[in-house]
Design a protein around this motif. Structure first.
Motif, PDB file in Angstrom:
ATOM      1  N   THR A   1       2.366  -4.373  -9.592  1.00 34.90           N
ATOM      2  CA  THR A   1       1.992  -3.035 -10.575  1.00 34.90           C
ATOM      3  C   THR A   1       3.470  -2.321 -11.079  1.00 34.90           C
ATOM      4  O   THR A   1       4.409  -2.220 -10.343  1.00 34.90           O
ATOM      5  CB  THR A   1       1.480  -2.320  -9.595  1.00 34.90           C
ATOM      6  OG1 THR A   1       0.319  -2.799  -8.872  1.00 34.90           O
ATOM      7  CG2 THR A   1       1.146  -1.086 -10.646  1.00 34.90           C
TER       8      THR A   1
ATOM      9  N   ASP B   1     -11.890   0.623  -7.390  1.00 32.94           N
ATOM     10  CA  ASP B   1     -11.380  -0.492  -7.685  1.00 32.94           C
ATOM     11  C   ASP B   1     -11.037  -0.566  -9.124  1.00 32.94           C
ATOM     12  O   ASP B   1     -11.807  -0.085  -9.860  1.00 32.94           O
ATOM     13  CB  ASP B   1     -12.142  -1.730  -7.397  1.00 32.94           C
ATOM     14  CG  ASP B   1     -12.418  -2.247  -6.072  1.00 32.94           C
ATOM     15  OD1 ASP B   1     -11.248  -1.859  -5.072  1.00 32.94           O
ATOM     16  OD2 ASP B   1     -13.442  -2.506  -5.611  1.00 32.94           O
TER      17      ASP B   1
ATOM     18  N   GLN C   1       0.810  -1.073  -0.116  1.00 36.56           N
ATOM     19  CA  GLN C   1       0.093  -0.064  -0.013  1.00 36.56           C
ATOM     20  C   GLN C   1       0.886   1.226  -0.093  1.00 36.56           C
ATOM     21  O   GLN C   1       1.830   1.183   0.431  1.00 36.56           O
ATOM     22  CB  GLN C   1      -0.789   0.047   1.119  1.00 36.56           C
ATOM     23  CG  GLN C   1      -1.881  -1.110   1.250  1.00 36.56           C
ATOM     24  CD  GLN C   1      -2.729  -1.111   2.363  1.00 36.56           C
ATOM     25  OE1 GLN C   1      -3.364   0.113   2.675  1.00 36.56           O
ATOM     26  NE2 GLN C   1      -2.733  -2.197   3.261  1.00 36.56           N
TER      27      GLN C   1
ATOM     28  N   GLY D   1      -2.934   4.222  -2.831  1.00 37.13           N
ATOM     29  CA  GLY D   1      -3.221   2.847  -3.309  1.00 37.13           C
ATOM     30  C   GLY D   1      -2.889   1.466  -2.500  1.00 37.13           C
ATOM     31  O   GLY D   1      -2.062   1.402  -1.903  1.00 37.13           O
ATOM     32  N   HIS D   2      -3.665   0.451  -3.146  1.00 35.08           N
ATOM     33  CA  HIS D   2      -3.566  -0.814  -2.486  1.00 35.08           C
ATOM     34  C   HIS D   2      -3.379  -1.687  -3.444  1.00 35.08           C
ATOM     35  O   HIS D   2      -4.410  -1.995  -4.277  1.00 35.08           O
ATOM     36  CB  HIS D   2      -4.523  -1.085  -1.569  1.00 35.08           C
ATOM     37  CG  HIS D   2      -4.573  -2.427  -0.660  1.00 35.08           C
ATOM     38  ND1 HIS D   2      -5.496  -3.125   0.007  1.00 35.08           N
ATOM     39  CD2 HIS D   2      -3.337  -3.274  -0.599  1.00 35.08           C
ATOM     40  CE1 HIS D   2      -5.126  -4.230   0.454  1.00 35.08           C
ATOM     41  NE2 HIS D   2      -3.540  -4.305   0.078  1.00 35.08           N
ATOM     42  N   ASN D   3      -2.125  -2.453  -3.742  1.00 36.67           N
ATOM     43  CA  ASN D   3      -2.179  -3.606  -4.585  1.00 36.67           C
ATOM     44  C   ASN D   3      -2.947  -4.795  -4.133  1.00 36.67           C
ATOM     45  O   ASN D   3      -2.647  -5.505  -3.426  1.00 36.67           O
ATOM     46  CB  ASN D   3      -0.828  -4.107  -5.079  1.00 36.67           C
ATOM     47  CG  ASN D   3      -0.751  -4.938  -5.983  1.00 36.67           C
ATOM     48  OD1 ASN D   3      -1.414  -5.799  -6.321  1.00 36.67           O
ATOM     49  ND2 ASN D   3       0.466  -5.098  -6.807  1.00 36.67           N
ATOM     50  N   THR D   4      -4.457  -4.996  -4.735  1.00 44.10           N
ATOM     51  CA  THR D   4      -5.236  -6.059  -4.320  1.00 44.10           C
ATOM     52  C   THR D   4      -5.186  -7.182  -5.301  1.00 44.10           C
ATOM     53  O   THR D   4      -5.996  -8.046  -5.027  1.00 44.10           O
ATOM     54  CB  THR D   4      -6.572  -5.569  -4.266  1.00 44.10           C
ATOM     55  OG1 THR D   4      -7.013  -4.851  -5.562  1.00 44.10           O
ATOM     56  CG2 THR D   4      -6.833  -4.259  -3.099  1.00 44.10           C
TER      57      THR D   4
ATOM     58  N   ARG E   1      -6.015  -2.941  -8.206  1.00 45.86           N
ATOM     59  CA  ARG E   1      -5.667  -2.228  -6.994  1.00 45.86           C
ATOM     60  C   ARG E   1      -6.975  -1.291  -6.653  1.00 45.86           C
ATOM     61  O   ARG E   1      -7.863  -1.060  -7.503  1.00 45.86           O
ATOM     62  CB  ARG E   1      -4.351  -1.317  -7.214  1.00 45.86           C
ATOM     63  CG  ARG E   1      -4.424  -0.260  -8.296  1.00 45.86           C
ATOM     64  CD  ARG E   1      -3.136   0.330  -8.778  1.00 45.86           C
ATOM     65  NE  ARG E   1      -2.765   1.032  -7.497  1.00 45.86           N
ATOM     66  CZ  ARG E   1      -1.525   0.390  -6.864  1.00 45.86           C
ATOM     67  NH1 ARG E   1      -0.940  -0.758  -7.218  1.00 45.86           N
ATOM     68  NH2 ARG E   1      -0.916   0.906  -5.759  1.00 45.86           N
ATOM     69  N   THR E   2      -6.798  -0.619  -5.364  1.00 44.20           N
ATOM     70  CA  THR E   2      -7.944   0.057  -4.642  1.00 44.20           C
ATOM     71  C   THR E   2      -7.097   1.305  -4.731  1.00 44.20           C
ATOM     72  O   THR E   2      -6.227   1.504  -4.005  1.00 44.20           O
ATOM     73  CB  THR E   2      -8.539  -0.434  -3.667  1.00 44.20           C
ATOM     74  OG1 THR E   2      -9.021  -1.824  -3.943  1.00 44.20           O
ATOM     75  CG2 THR E   2      -9.591   0.414  -3.043  1.00 44.20           C
TER      76      THR E   2
END
Length: 114
Positions: free
Chosen positions: A89, A63, A34, A81-84, A53-54
């Motif tokens: 990325t 999303d 994140q 941001g958060h790599n979901t 990501r979110t």
């Protein structure tokens, strides 16, 4: 104003090129990582990998899932941001230093001049 991502998130952002008109940043992260809130001016984003990501800005969440090879215009913004997803990325940002409608206008040069 939120911090410059190169200063606040050096583990994710690095400057690839900078001059008086643009700054080009490379961004990378791994699944689950994140970022803290940071700011970008008007930019063009080019995805070098597909990712999911979110993004969070103010009180909203979005999303995002993009394939590799996508180019998108991004208005100036603050976000985190958060790599979901389950992939890294890898993105390039071309940040504009001039506000819209400013700067010299030159004719485009396509080939050799006469």
């Amino acid at each position: 104003m939120s911090p410059d991502p190169v200063e606040s998130l050096p583990q994710h952002y690095r400057v690839v090129l900078e001059n008086e008109r643009v700054r080009v940043l490379e961004y990378t992260d791994h699944p689950g990582q994140q970022t803290t809130t940071h700011r970008h001016p008007d930019s063009v984003m080019i995805t070098l990998s597909s990712f999911r990501r979110t993004l969070r800005a103010d009180d909203s969440e979005l999303d995002v899932e993009l394939p590799a090879g996508t180019a998108r215009w991004l208005d100036a913004q603050e976000h985190s941001g958060h790599n979901t997803g389950d992939t890294d990325t890898h993105v390039m940002f071309v940040e504009l230093k001039e506000p819209a409608g400013h700067g010299p206008r030159r004719p485009a040069r396509v080939g050799p001049t006469d």
